[in-house]
Design a protein around this motif. Structure first.
Motif, mmCIF file in Angstrom:
data_model
loop_
_atom_site.group_PDB
_atom_site.id
_atom_site.type_symbol
_atom_site.label_atom_id
_atom_site.label_comp_id
_atom_site.label_asym_id
_atom_site.label_seq_id
_atom_site.Cartn_x
_atom_site.Cartn_y
_atom_site.Cartn_z
ATOM 1 N N PHE A 1 21.961 24.915 51.706
ATOM 2 C CA PHE A 1 21.560 25.798 52.806
ATOM 3 C C PHE A 1 20.993 25.025 54.003
ATOM 4 O O PHE A 1 20.218 25.571 54.784
ATOM 5 C CB PHE A 1 20.523 26.813 52.308
ATOM 6 C CG PHE A 1 21.107 27.859 51.408
ATOM 7 C CD1 PHE A 1 21.613 29.044 51.929
ATOM 8 C CD2 PHE A 1 21.179 27.642 50.041
ATOM 9 C CE1 PHE A 1 22.158 30.009 51.098
ATOM 10 C CE2 PHE A 1 21.729 28.607 49.202
ATOM 11 C CZ PHE A 1 22.220 29.789 49.724
ATOM 12 N N GLU B 1 16.623 25.024 47.827
ATOM 13 C CA GLU B 1 17.746 24.119 48.126
ATOM 14 C C GLU B 1 18.026 24.052 49.625
ATOM 15 O O GLU B 1 19.174 23.993 50.058
ATOM 16 C CB GLU B 1 19.018 24.560 47.372
ATOM 17 C CG GLU B 1 18.820 24.876 45.912
ATOM 18 C CD GLU B 1 18.248 23.704 45.123
ATOM 19 O OE1 GLU B 1 18.458 22.549 45.515
ATOM 20 O OE2 GLU B 1 17.566 23.964 44.120
ATOM 21 N N LEU C 1 13.265 29.458 51.042
ATOM 22 C CA LEU C 1 14.696 29.201 50.876
ATOM 23 C C LEU C 1 14.889 27.979 49.982
ATOM 24 O O LEU C 1 14.769 26.837 50.430
ATOM 25 C CB LEU C 1 15.357 28.953 52.243
ATOM 26 C CG LEU C 1 16.882 28.745 52.243
ATOM 27 C CD1 LEU C 1 17.598 29.954 51.650
ATOM 28 C CD2 LEU C 1 17.376 28.475 53.651
ATOM 29 N N HIS D 1 18.511 33.987 47.748
ATOM 30 C CA HIS D 1 18.981 32.893 48.604
ATOM 31 C C HIS D 1 19.615 33.425 49.885
ATOM 32 O O HIS D 1 19.315 32.947 50.990
ATOM 33 C CB HIS D 1 20.013 32.041 47.855
ATOM 34 C CG HIS D 1 19.435 31.215 46.759
ATOM 35 N ND1 HIS D 1 19.030 31.750 45.559
ATOM 36 C CD2 HIS D 1 19.205 29.883 46.675
ATOM 37 C CE1 HIS D 1 18.577 30.788 44.775
ATOM 38 N NE2 HIS D 1 18.667 29.641 45.423
ATOM 39 N N SER E 1 18.469 33.137 53.731
ATOM 40 C CA SER E 1 19.387 32.448 54.640
ATOM 41 C C SER E 1 19.596 33.285 55.904
ATOM 42 O O SER E 1 19.595 32.755 57.019
ATOM 43 C CB SER E 1 20.732 32.199 53.947
ATOM 44 O OG SER E 1 21.650 31.578 54.824
#
Length: 406
Positions: free
Chosen positions: A280, A275, A273, A245, A249
């Motif tokens: 995010f 979520e 990515l 993640h 990000s």
């Protein structure tokens, strides 16, 4: 209520604050659609606008709640009956979650009502803000003196946070604890008494560790939770696992540059990515709209928080002042934790960005809270401009029963 009074009330509302709130909500709705349109189809097999439509419906409900709390005089929420309802209602609802709650992502934190999922812990934030504001407002004359009754709210807060933590939802529990700390410090309580209680509680936790560690230790130090720490400390080493993640990000934020790739042009939302529309979403904003988009969101959130603190400072009523501090602290703390997680400054906790991230419970909570803040602001401005000038109006003299004594 005559027309003259209504005009004075209308003039007293904080329109810059209201505009900032609705600008952020509208922008968030646009970004929810942009960030979720791919995952809705590819990952969940739904229509591309599925999450957008659900968020829009929650926003409509939230706007209604905002208008209600904006109109109803805030001192109504300081009444003893209301505060007692909150006091007994919060633990009752949290216990009910364990019995009839819906489990998702290894946490039993929601009630499922057909089309809707409601997370009670979100509304506990507002409940505790209301409770603490009422209790410490009632104790203002004695807070500077040592008294055993002053520490009861502290133990109550810890009890509520424990119930949330064992769902498990450590992120929400930490946020609630930080909000309550800000309110307690701002209440005027003797700091010496506060430090003594913290020291005492630390000793109790340490002494009782042989009893609670076998029960909660596996959850607190679970493999999944420890992997988050690994992903936080060395994200690129664990890029295919715990750091997945955070690495993506970074890629989203870094590729956005100054102006971004353009609205809807994110690459990371194509499954890289997860979520993207929840925790995010700011990473997608940075990728699509660059520094300018990020500055726009942070600027509006900072304006709301600072405006809330100014309202708290100007409010002559202790309940209103502490309530405004609580709402401002809630938005500021949750924003910092969300931004800290997506930038690798702190471990990822799964906390949504206020008013922007997808999530009905979170959006409804903030709209209700900000409606209260606008209401407090209106009373402050009305009192400053009209109190004493027009004896026929008594809007600032709403009767209020004494608060709780425990």
């Amino acid at each position: 209520m005559d027309k003259q009074l209504l005009k004075k009330i209308a003039k007293s509302y904080d329109y810059p604050l209201i505009i900032a709130i609705f600008m952020l909500c509208t922008f968030g709705l646009i970004m929810v659609y942009s960030s979720s349109m791919i995952s809705a189809v590819v990952r969940y097999g739904l229509e591309s606008d599925y999450f957008y439509q659900k968020q829009k419906l929650w926003l409509i409900i939230g706007m209604f709640a905002f208008l209600c709390t904006m109109i109803v005089p805030y001192k109504v929420f300081a009444k003893k009956r209301w505060v007692l309802t909150i006091f007994f209602g919060m633990p009752a609802v949290l216990f009910a979650v364990f019995i009839a709650g819906h489990t998702a992502n290894n946490a039993t934190s929601w009630f499922k009502f057909g089309f809707f999922n409601v997370q009670p812990a979100e509304f506990v934030k507002l409940g505790l803000i209301n409770y603490l504001a009422a209790v410490f407002a009632n104790k203002q004359e004695s807070l500077s003196k040592p008294a055993k009754g002053h520490v009861f709210p502290i133990y109550y807060i810890l009890f509520i946070c424990t119930l949330i933590a064992i769902q498990p939802d450590f992120g929400t529990a930490i946020i609630i604890l930080l909000i309550c700390c800000m309110m307690i410090i701002s209440s005027g309580i003797r700091l010496g008494l506060l430090f003594k209680q913290i020291l005492f509680l630390s000793m109790v936790v340490a002494i009782l560790s042989p009893f609670w560690l076998p029960v909660l230790g596996d959850e607190i130090f679970s493999k999944e939770r420890m992997s988050r720490i690994d992903g936080f400390l060395e994200p690129f080493k664990y890029a295919d696992d715990a750091g997945f993640h955070l690495v993506n990000s970074y890629l989203a934020i870094g590729s956005g540059g100054l102006k971004g790739l353009g609205l809807g042009e994110s690459i990371q939302k194509y499954g890289y990515l997860p979520e993207a529309h929840t925790d995010f979403i700011m990473s997608i904003i940075a990728e699509e709209l660059g520094v300018f988009g990020v500055a726009f969101v942070i600027g509006l959130l900072a304006f709301i928080v600072l405006r809330g603190l100014v309202i708290a400072r100007k409010c002559r009523d202790a309940f209103g002042s502490l309530f405004a501090i609580g709402v401002s602290a809630m938005i500021g703390i949750q924003t910092c934790i969300n931004l800290g997680g997506i930038t690798g400054l702190i471990p990822i906790t799964g906390v949504p960005l206020p008013l922007v991230s997808y999530g009905g419970s979170s959006l409804l909570l903030f709209m209700m809270s900000l409606g209260m803040l606008v209401n407090i602001s209106m009373f402050v401005k009305y009192e400053a401009h009209y109190k004493g000038k027009d004896k026929s109006t008594n809007i600032v003299n709403i009767s209020q029963k004494k608060g709780l004594t425990f």
